[in-house]
Write an enzyme that holds these catalytic residues in place. Structure first.
Site, PDB file in Angstrom:
ATOM      1  N   GLU A 177       0.832  -1.190   0.000  1.00 31.58           N
ATOM      2  CA  GLU A 177       0.000   0.000   0.000  1.00 31.58           C
ATOM      3  C   GLU A 177       0.872   1.248   0.000  1.00 31.58           C
ATOM      4  O   GLU A 177       1.904   1.304   0.675  1.00 31.58           O
ATOM      5  CB  GLU A 177      -0.947  -0.004   1.207  1.00 31.58           C
ATOM      6  N   CYS A 196       3.650   8.518   0.916  1.00 26.08           N
ATOM      7  CA  CYS A 196       4.113   7.547   1.911  1.00 26.08           C
ATOM      8  C   CYS A 196       4.313   6.212   1.214  1.00 26.08           C
ATOM      9  O   CYS A 196       3.349   5.613   0.717  1.00 26.08           O
ATOM     10  CB  CYS A 196       3.078   7.439   3.027  1.00 26.08           C
ATOM     11  N   CYS A 205       5.578  -6.905   7.882  1.00 28.33           N
ATOM     12  CA  CYS A 205       6.556  -6.362   8.820  1.00 28.33           C
ATOM     13  C   CYS A 205       6.893  -7.422   9.851  1.00 28.33           C
ATOM     14  O   CYS A 205       6.073  -8.299  10.145  1.00 28.33           O
ATOM     15  CB  CYS A 205       5.985  -5.117   9.504  1.00 28.33           C
ATOM     16  N   CYS A 208       4.825  -4.036  16.284  1.00 25.84           N
ATOM     17  CA  CYS A 208       4.450  -2.927  17.154  1.00 25.84           C
ATOM     18  C   CYS A 208       2.954  -3.036  17.446  1.00 25.84           C
ATOM     19  O   CYS A 208       2.142  -3.184  16.532  1.00 25.84           O
ATOM     20  CB  CYS A 208       4.783  -1.591  16.492  1.00 25.84           C
ATOM     21  N   CYS A 249       0.136  -0.830  15.703  1.00 23.85           N
ATOM     22  CA  CYS A 249       0.219  -0.672  14.254  1.00 23.85           C
ATOM     23  C   CYS A 249      -0.464  -1.836  13.545  1.00 23.85           C
ATOM     24  O   CYS A 249      -0.143  -3.005  13.810  1.00 23.85           O
ATOM     25  CB  CYS A 249       1.689  -0.589  13.836  1.00 23.85           C
ATOM     26  N   CYS A 306      -1.852   6.921   9.442  1.00 23.15           N
ATOM     27  CA  CYS A 306      -0.660   6.349  10.074  1.00 23.15           C
ATOM     28  C   CYS A 306      -1.032   5.134  10.923  1.00 23.15           C
ATOM     29  O   CYS A 306      -1.914   5.200  11.765  1.00 23.15           O
ATOM     30  CB  CYS A 306       0.005   7.412  10.939  1.00 23.15           C
TER      31      CYS A 306
END
Length: 383
Positions: free
Chosen positions: A111, A125, A132, A136, A139, A361
């Site tokens: 994305e 971005c 990942c 976290c 997230c 975010c």
């Protein structure tokens, strides 16, 4: 009755022709030599011509390259394209934010988000990985397992796709919509530093996309051994995904902190090449209700950053399905910002953008999955 399968090469589908769009100059030159179409002594000149057509003019048709001979253009059509990755989904928020789900290969999607009117700028971005490894807890991307690193070409292609959609070709220094690149999408950029560095070379090249290195920001959760190398190789701006002021809480929010605790992280930041008032570090701090938003933690943040040229982006938490956190109350965020501001640090509160399309975010997550070995073998056999 006997059936014979003809497995000869003549009956296999032709392999897809690779695209030259997004390749750096060296790889483009090597591709031309490898194809046998260009002599090595002429390859640099030809590569520079083609590279400019692809990255300054953004052409999608080899015939548009008018200073390349017609014979060479015809020969190139059997070997190469200027195709872009497929846009699987394009969503536009009520605030103008655009989110692209881009398919880079079978089972591999990332994305990319364009955020208009960030001050006088427009920021793109980009992602450096699909998925990942950092997990976290605040997230959404962290809930998706790592599929793989992106190549430098795939990173640069995200910029090309967005510029296509925004009609930003040829490159101009006037009225640009994409003025800044932020590596704040999917993945940890410093776990893919070679590709990130090469992509920044392509994106910043003045004969192509021409976005200066001071307008390119790389955000890391704190891969300490790679921070100095990032500065030396890219001269990009540095951002730190911080979110806590003590090791106990940061271990929970950003598990990488268990490997590289705050003291080591801060030492690495202070050693970042070129650090100064003109090249401040951006610290990202997501505001989590009742977790990290007290005035005591605001004061602790000021103490932690003492002596570091910095600005702090306070990020209201953006919810996602089944997330374990809530966003801090607005009054709490403003009070936190006031403490940081009084200490002399700029601490803008980031206005949430693209929440309605899950482009804000911490909300990015594609549906890519790791391909099983059997699936990869079938794909290889088919090509």
């Amino acid at each position: 009755m006997t059936t014979t399968l003809d497995l000869s090469a003549a009956n296999r589908p032709a392999p897809p022709r690779p695209s030259l769009a997004g390749l750096d100059r060296t790889r483009l030159r090597d591709a031309l030599i490898g194809s046998g179409l260009v002599e090595e002594r002429k390859a640099k000149m030809r590569a520079d011509q083609i590279w400019r057509w692809a990255h300054h003019f953004g052409v999608t048709d080899l015939d548009a390259m008018t200073n390349v001979s017609k014979d060479l253009r015809e020969q190139m059509k059997d070997h190469f394209t200027l195709d872009r990755p497929e846009i699987v989904e394009r969503l536009v928020s009520v605030d103008g934010t655009r989110k692209y789900l881009i398919r880079l290969a079978p089972g591999v999607e990332c994305e990319t988000v364009f955020i208009p009117d960030v001050g006088k700028s427009g920021a793109l971005c980009v992602s450096s990985q699909v998925g990942c490894t950092l997990n976290c807890t605040f997230c959404h991307t962290g809930t998706q397992a790592l599929v793989r690193n992106l190549t430098a070409q795939e990173i640069a292609a995200q910029v090309i796709v967005a510029r296509d959609d925004l009609a930003e070709w040829p490159t101009s220094n006037e009225n640009r919509k994409i003025t800044n690149i932020v590596f704040m999408g999917m993945g940890e950029p410093l776990y893919n530093l070679d590709a990130v560095s090469d992509a920044i070379d392509t994106i910043s090249d003045g004969d192509g996309i021409s976005i200066g290195r001071r307008r390119i920001t790389v955000s890391t959760s704190g891969v300490v051994p790679k921070i100095r190398e990032l500065g030396e190789r890219t001269a990009s701006m540095l951002a730190i995904s911080l979110h806590a002021t003590n090791d106990d809480l940061r271990n929970e929010l950003v598990p990488l902190n268990k490997k590289y605790p705050l003291a080591e992280l801060m030492d690495a930041i202070r050693a970042y090449p070129g650090l100064g008032n003109a090249r401040r570090v951006t610290f990202e701090y997501v505001m989590l209700k009742g977790v990290n938003d007290s005035l005591a933690e605001a004061r602790a943040l000021v103490s932690l950053l003492k002596g570091v040229p910095a600005k702090i982006n306070l990020i209201p938490f953006n919810p996602w399905p089944n997330s374990p956190y809530e966003c801090s109350d607005w009054e709490t965020i403003e009070a936190f910002a006031e403490v940081v501001n009084r200490a002399g640090y700029a601490s803008p509160i980031r206005t949430p953008r693209g929440r309605d399309i899950f482009a804000a975010c911490g909300q990015l997550r594609s549906e890519s999955k790791k391909m099983r070995a059997s699936e990869r073998k079938k794909l290889q056999d088919a090509t």
